[in-house]
Scaffold this motif. Structure first.
Motif, mmCIF file in Angstrom:
data_model
loop_
_atom_site.group_PDB
_atom_site.id
_atom_site.type_symbol
_atom_site.label_atom_id
_atom_site.label_comp_id
_atom_site.label_asym_id
_atom_site.label_seq_id
_atom_site.Cartn_x
_atom_site.Cartn_y
_atom_site.Cartn_z
ATOM 1 N N CYS C 105 1.035 -1.520 0.044
ATOM 2 C CA CYS C 105 -0.013 0.009 0.126
ATOM 3 C C CYS C 105 0.830 1.521 0.086
ATOM 4 N N ARG C 106 0.952 2.231 -1.177
ATOM 5 C CA ARG C 106 1.900 3.125 -1.179
ATOM 6 C C ARG C 106 1.222 4.272 -0.541
ATOM 7 N N SER C 107 0.123 4.273 -0.137
ATOM 8 C CA SER C 107 -0.329 5.452 0.670
ATOM 9 C C SER C 107 0.051 5.667 2.159
ATOM 10 N N VAL C 108 0.813 6.637 2.377
ATOM 11 C CA VAL C 108 1.392 6.858 3.725
ATOM 12 C C VAL C 108 0.249 7.054 4.740
ATOM 13 N N LEU C 109 -0.894 7.845 4.259
ATOM 14 C CA LEU C 109 -1.899 7.984 5.092
ATOM 15 C C LEU C 109 -2.375 6.711 5.707
ATOM 16 N N LEU C 110 -2.738 5.783 4.528
ATOM 17 C CA LEU C 110 -3.233 4.420 4.799
ATOM 18 C C LEU C 110 -2.536 3.575 5.825
ATOM 19 N N ASN C 111 -1.059 3.521 5.600
ATOM 20 C CA ASN C 111 -0.194 2.998 6.229
ATOM 21 C C ASN C 111 -0.128 3.362 7.587
ATOM 22 N N THR C 112 -0.188 4.776 7.951
ATOM 23 C CA THR C 112 -0.242 5.297 9.288
ATOM 24 C C THR C 112 -1.775 4.641 9.873
ATOM 25 N N LEU C 113 -2.763 4.669 9.237
ATOM 26 C CA LEU C 113 -4.095 4.663 9.712
ATOM 27 C C LEU C 113 -4.081 3.102 10.289
ATOM 28 N N ALA C 114 -3.601 2.224 9.265
ATOM 29 C CA ALA C 114 -3.479 0.797 9.707
ATOM 30 C C ALA C 114 -2.621 0.544 11.270
ATOM 31 N N GLN C 115 -1.566 1.194 11.209
ATOM 32 C CA GLN C 115 -0.565 1.043 12.233
ATOM 33 C C GLN C 115 -1.455 1.319 13.364
ATOM 34 N N LEU C 116 -2.008 2.507 13.153
ATOM 35 C CA LEU C 116 -2.716 2.957 14.393
ATOM 36 C C LEU C 116 -3.931 1.853 15.113
ATOM 37 N N VAL C 117 -4.661 1.327 14.008
ATOM 38 C CA VAL C 117 -5.570 0.168 14.469
ATOM 39 C C VAL C 117 -4.878 -0.812 15.061
ATOM 40 N N LEU C 118 -3.579 -1.475 14.496
ATOM 41 C CA LEU C 118 -2.983 -2.557 15.069
ATOM 42 C C LEU C 118 -2.368 -2.363 16.320
ATOM 43 N N VAL C 119 -1.724 -0.962 16.496
ATOM 44 C CA VAL C 119 -1.371 -0.493 17.821
ATOM 45 C C VAL C 119 -2.492 -0.849 18.774
ATOM 46 N N SER C 120 -3.579 -0.022 18.524
ATOM 47 C CA SER C 120 -4.624 -0.124 19.655
ATOM 48 C C SER C 120 -5.042 -1.255 19.974
ATOM 49 N N SER C 121 -5.191 -2.062 19.041
ATOM 50 C CA SER C 121 -5.484 -3.505 19.305
ATOM 51 C C SER C 121 -4.535 -4.298 20.410
ATOM 52 N N ARG C 122 -3.376 -3.955 20.007
ATOM 53 C CA ARG C 122 -2.355 -4.814 21.016
ATOM 54 C C ARG C 122 -2.216 -4.307 22.078
ATOM 55 N N SER C 123 -2.507 -2.781 22.407
ATOM 56 C CA SER C 123 -2.598 -2.244 23.761
ATOM 57 C C SER C 123 -3.558 -2.620 24.640
ATOM 58 N N VAL C 124 -4.606 -3.031 24.084
ATOM 59 C CA VAL C 124 -5.698 -3.322 25.028
ATOM 60 C C VAL C 124 -5.506 -4.829 25.196
ATOM 61 N N ASN C 125 -5.388 -5.292 26.475
ATOM 62 C CA ASN C 125 -5.465 -6.843 26.727
ATOM 63 C C ASN C 125 -6.654 -7.515 26.430
ATOM 64 N N SER C 126 -6.611 -8.769 26.285
ATOM 65 C CA SER C 126 -7.799 -9.387 25.728
ATOM 66 C C SER C 126 -8.848 -9.548 26.903
ATOM 67 N N LEU C 127 -8.263 -9.518 28.239
ATOM 68 C CA LEU C 127 -9.428 -9.511 29.263
ATOM 69 C C LEU C 127 -9.982 -8.209 29.408
ATOM 70 N N VAL C 128 -9.390 -7.255 28.945
ATOM 71 C CA VAL C 128 -10.110 -5.785 28.807
ATOM 72 C C VAL C 128 -10.932 -5.946 27.795
ATOM 73 N N TRP C 129 -10.550 -6.374 26.595
ATOM 74 C CA TRP C 129 -11.665 -6.702 25.383
ATOM 75 C C TRP C 129 -12.688 -7.533 25.685
ATOM 76 N N ALA C 130 -12.392 -8.533 26.608
ATOM 77 C CA ALA C 130 -13.523 -9.324 27.001
ATOM 78 C C ALA C 130 -14.460 -8.510 27.908
ATOM 79 N N LEU C 131 -13.980 -7.592 28.693
ATOM 80 C CA LEU C 131 -14.885 -6.671 29.717
ATOM 81 C C LEU C 131 -15.911 -5.831 28.648
ATOM 82 N N ILE C 132 -15.323 -5.028 27.790
ATOM 83 C CA ILE C 132 -15.773 -4.526 26.653
ATOM 84 C C ILE C 132 -16.886 -5.296 25.995
ATOM 85 N N PHE C 133 -16.633 -6.476 25.673
ATOM 86 C CA PHE C 133 -17.498 -7.214 24.462
ATOM 87 C C PHE C 133 -18.806 -7.813 25.452
ATOM 88 N N VAL C 134 -18.199 -7.995 26.793
ATOM 89 C CA VAL C 134 -19.421 -8.427 27.675
ATOM 90 C C VAL C 134 -20.417 -7.330 27.959
#
Lengths: 255, 252, 266
Positions: C105-134
């Motif tokens: 993907c040659r778009s720097v904007l999309l690269n950054t956006l995707a990185q942001l999504v990936l980092v957010s997903s990793r920063s929240v532990n699965s137990l906290v994700w579980a609290l959210i989805f409960v």
């Protein structure tokens, strides 16, 4: 007629079984489209209630974060101190089999039990609070750091150890001059990594009552205080971010 | 010369603004035989070739082929033009984890729809042609082997088969022999000359080896510093030309 | 080591020594601060070993009669949560991995956006994700599947983006030259190159997810954690021991299985 492609039956069957399993397991868990649709609506409402994050109870938040950091630091130090002898005992090139085999088993058990489960057991045994968190994360640190220590020790060059031994050095001097120089920098790397992961985990053990910000988070969830939940989550993410940057700097400084 | 198949006019390529690699190339390629482009490394031979099938975007100029300006094409039209131009690469550029057969069939990817390629349901005619090409390049027994199990010379043969699988109207070869030992290099050039001769496909080949160029080409283009400095039949090229193209003369 | 008495062996430059000294000082200060200020009740600390021993004694011997049917059913549910969560996570992660890979993907904007999504997903532990989805789906395994999936996005996405960036450009260039469209270039040029990493990452994450899905039940997101929580709250310690043994066995088996398959894949 010549065959163009060698048919890969195991792969085809494997993919088919996986797909069939996914459908079956979804029905087993009672996940239906209807349920997901209502969930999406709920999700929207949930997000709306999280905004804006409520930082008015920042003192409570800060208290939790500080306790999490304390738990992380103490459990990392304890974990490393205990891992040093355990790692040495588990290394098959330096310890006899009767010692290394049970030590490896012990380390494997420490690693296999999730730290939150260990935390619950400690909470039940020694009561609510930071002590249970420290104990649980120490056990978790043991599982990872001792294993990595043992692996690092097993990879050292025995020639250097022999050379030090040949100079007439005692066991302590052999460790200090033959083993430690070969593994010291990797040990420091593992320790930093463990501090980082303990910090992440210490924000969670509170969910089962083992101290730190996790308790505050869980309480906020139970009271449906979703704007405070958002504030806590943001604070945790910020803490982890800062910790990652600091760890990176320290690593660079030590190189 | 008969009606040219490819006509390049005023082709300029600048990777960085103000520093052209190609200084306005004018070149017409005939419908028959091998045209060899010789010249020192970094002189823009590879860029010139890649501008033709737009692996590199030209900065200025036109590239006419079959009544279309390749330099202006986009999307589907560009892909349709690319599939009529085969290409052979210096490092073979095979997909190493796919079988030889699949690599040859990638030459049809400009023609087949996604589902066919995914399920490997290529049309029968394509499969027959792929086998015929594998026989022709001398690898009849290797269809189901993985590409990374082959030697360099064998890989380049697969590369040639892949390019011919496209039924191209023009073949581009970018240093096809530079990664091969001298004997294999001659064999690969012979194979390419024979197969393209039989199919009547004109070839443009970038080549370092002047002897090979003289032996197989009907026409030699000498390039230096992003400009064409020689254009003529192989027997017309003399030491003075070579020293102009490559600089110096001690090596000749 | 020194040839004469007046020479000194200097291992580090003054700058390095200062750096080391500061890091050491920081470490010691952090440890001292943490130990002196942490709220640990001394009575708890003094009888901790005794309490722990007492707990272990009450757990022994584990009552394996408890295993069937309730623990078994919960264990199967955990297995389903981990597997379905991994599958869903991978499916959700792949678009972001493609978007985050700078060679695809040659778009720097999309690269950054995707990185942001990936980092957010990793920063929240699965137990906290579980609290959210409960909170979203209500208690039950659906929340668990989504928690596992959302935590996996960041992990799988990051590793796959790295694998994609390491793919050789040559074969893709060759396919471009044949006139292949973008999906075909991905399918025949990129996918064969990243396939081994893909299966490796998927298996690795499944192994992690199996461990993590065992605790999701503690916040109500289904699986064996629910049974464990009940058993602990009712002080059925032999039952707790059975559950822990079951988890331990599954986790160890999964690890052996994954190691075997990964060795064969490479």
């Amino acid at each position: 007629m010549r065959r163009a492609f060698a048919p890969n039956w195991p792969a085809r069957i494997g993919l088919f079984v996986l797909a069939a399993y996914a459908v079956w397991a979804t029905s087993q868990l009672g996940i239906t489209g209807e349920r997901l649709a209502t969930g999406l609506g709920e999700g929207g409402r949930f997000l709306a209630r999280m905004w804006p994050p409520d930082f008015s109870r920042w003192e409570l938040l800060l208290e939790g974060l500080v306790e999490s950091m304390q738990i992380a630091v103490i459990s990392t130090v304890l974990g490393i101190i205990l891992s040093l002898p355990l790692g040495l005992m588990a290394a098959r090139n330096l310890s006899p089999a009767w010692l290394s085999a049970p030590t490896r088993g012990f380390i494997a058990v420490c690693r296999s039990l999730h730290y939150v489960i260990v935390a619950i057991l400690f909470v039940k045994a020694i009561g609510f609070g930071a002590l249970a968190g420290v104990a649980a994360l120490t056990v978790a640190s043991l599982g990872f750091v001792a294993k990595l220590f043992a692996e690092a020790i097993e990879e050292i060059s025995m020639k250097q150890v022999e050379a030090v031994r040949a100079s007439g050095a005692g066991p302590a001097a052999v460790l200090l001059y033959g083993v430690l120089p070969q593994v010291a920098s990797r040990f420091i790397g593992f320790s930093l990594y463990q501090l980082d992961s303990n910090l992440r985990n210490s924000t969670l053990v509170g969910i089962v009552g083992a101290g730190g910000i996790g308790g505050t988070l869980f309480a906020a969830f139970k009271r449906f205080d979703y704007d405070f939940v958002a504030a806590i989550l943001l604070a945790i993410i910020a803490l982890i971010f800062v910790a990652e940057i600091v760890a990176g700097r320290i690593r660079a400084a030590l190189q | 010369m008969t009606q040219p198949i490819l006509e390049i006019r005023g082709l300029v390529k600048e990777y960085q603004p103000g520093k052209p690699v190609l200084h306005g190339i004018d070149l017409a390629i005939g419908a028959q035989g091998i045209t060899a482009i010789i010249g020192p490394s970094g002189t823009g031979k590879s860029t010139l070739l890649r501008c033709v099938n737009r692996l590199v975007e030209p900065t200025k100029g036109s590239i006419m082929m079959g009544g279309q300006d390749l330099a202006r094409l986009r999307g589907g039209a560009l892909r349709a033009a690319r599939r009529r131009i085969g290409m052979v690469f210096q490092e073979y550029n095979l997909v190493e984890r796919l079988s030889v057969m699949e690599n040859v069939l990638t030459g049809r990817l400009g023609y087949v729809p996604l589902w066919r390629a995914w399920l490997r349901r290529y049309p029968r005619a394509d499969l027959d042609r792929a086998f015929a090409l594998l026989d022709a390049v001398g690898l009849p027994e290797h269809a189901t082997r993985r590409a990374d199990a082959l030697s360099g010379g064998q890989r380049q043969r697969v590369g040639i088969a892949r390019a011919l699988m496209q039924s191209p109207a023009l073949l581009l070869a970018d240093e096809p022999t530079s990664s091969l030992d001298p004997r294999t290099a001659v064999e690969v050039m012979e194979l390419m000359a024979r197969l393209t001769g039989e199919a009547g496909v004109p070839v443009i080949v970038n080549i370092h080896n002047v002897e090979l160029a003289k032996r197989f080409a009907v026409r030699i283009i000498g390039m230096t510093g992003g400009r064409i400095v020689f254009d003529g039949p192989p027997d017309a090229i003399g030491n003075d030309h070579l020293s102009e193209i490559y600089g110096g003369e001690d090596w000749i | 080591m020194s040839a004469t008495l007046h020479r000194e062996g200097i291992r580090h430059t003054p700058g390095q020594r200062l750096g080391r000294f500061l890091v050491t000082l920081l470490t010691v200060a952090a440890v001292v601060w943490a130990i002196r200020t942490v709220e640990i009740i001394p009575e708890f600390l003094s009888d901790a070993p005794e309490q722990m021993a007492d707990l272990l004694v009450r757990m022994w011997p584990p009552d394996l009669g408890h295993y069937y049917p309730s623990v078994h059913a919960a264990l199967m549910e955990t297995l389903h949560i981990a597997t379905l969560g991994t599958l869903l996570g991978i499916a959700l992660a792949m678009p972001f991995a493609l978007m985050a890979a700078r060679n695809i993907c040659r778009s720097v904007l999309l690269n950054t956006l995707a990185q942001l999504v990936l980092v957010s997903s990793r920063s929240v532990n699965s137990l906290v994700w579980a609290l959210i989805f409960v909170a979203v789906f209500g208690p039950g395994p659906a929340a668990g599947v989504f928690a596992i999936a959302f935590r996996s996005i960041g992990f799988v996405g990051k590793l796959m983006a790295e694998a994609l960036e390491e793919a050789h450009p040559g074969p893709v260039e060759a396919l471009t030259a044949t006139g292949a469209s973008w999906p075909l270039r991905m399918l025949k040029g990129v996918w064969p190159q990243v396939q081994p990493s893909f299966w490796g990452v998927a298996l690795f994450r499944w192994d992690i997810n199996l461990r993590e899905s065992a605790v999701l039940g503690l916040v109500g997101a289904g699986g064996i954690g629910v049974v464990l929580d009940d058993a602990i709250n009712f002080f059925q310690w032999e039952r707790v021991a059975t559950i822990l043994l079951a988890i331990l066995a599954v986790v160890l088996l999964a690890e052996i299985l994954v190691t075997r398959i990964r060795a064969r894949l490479l």
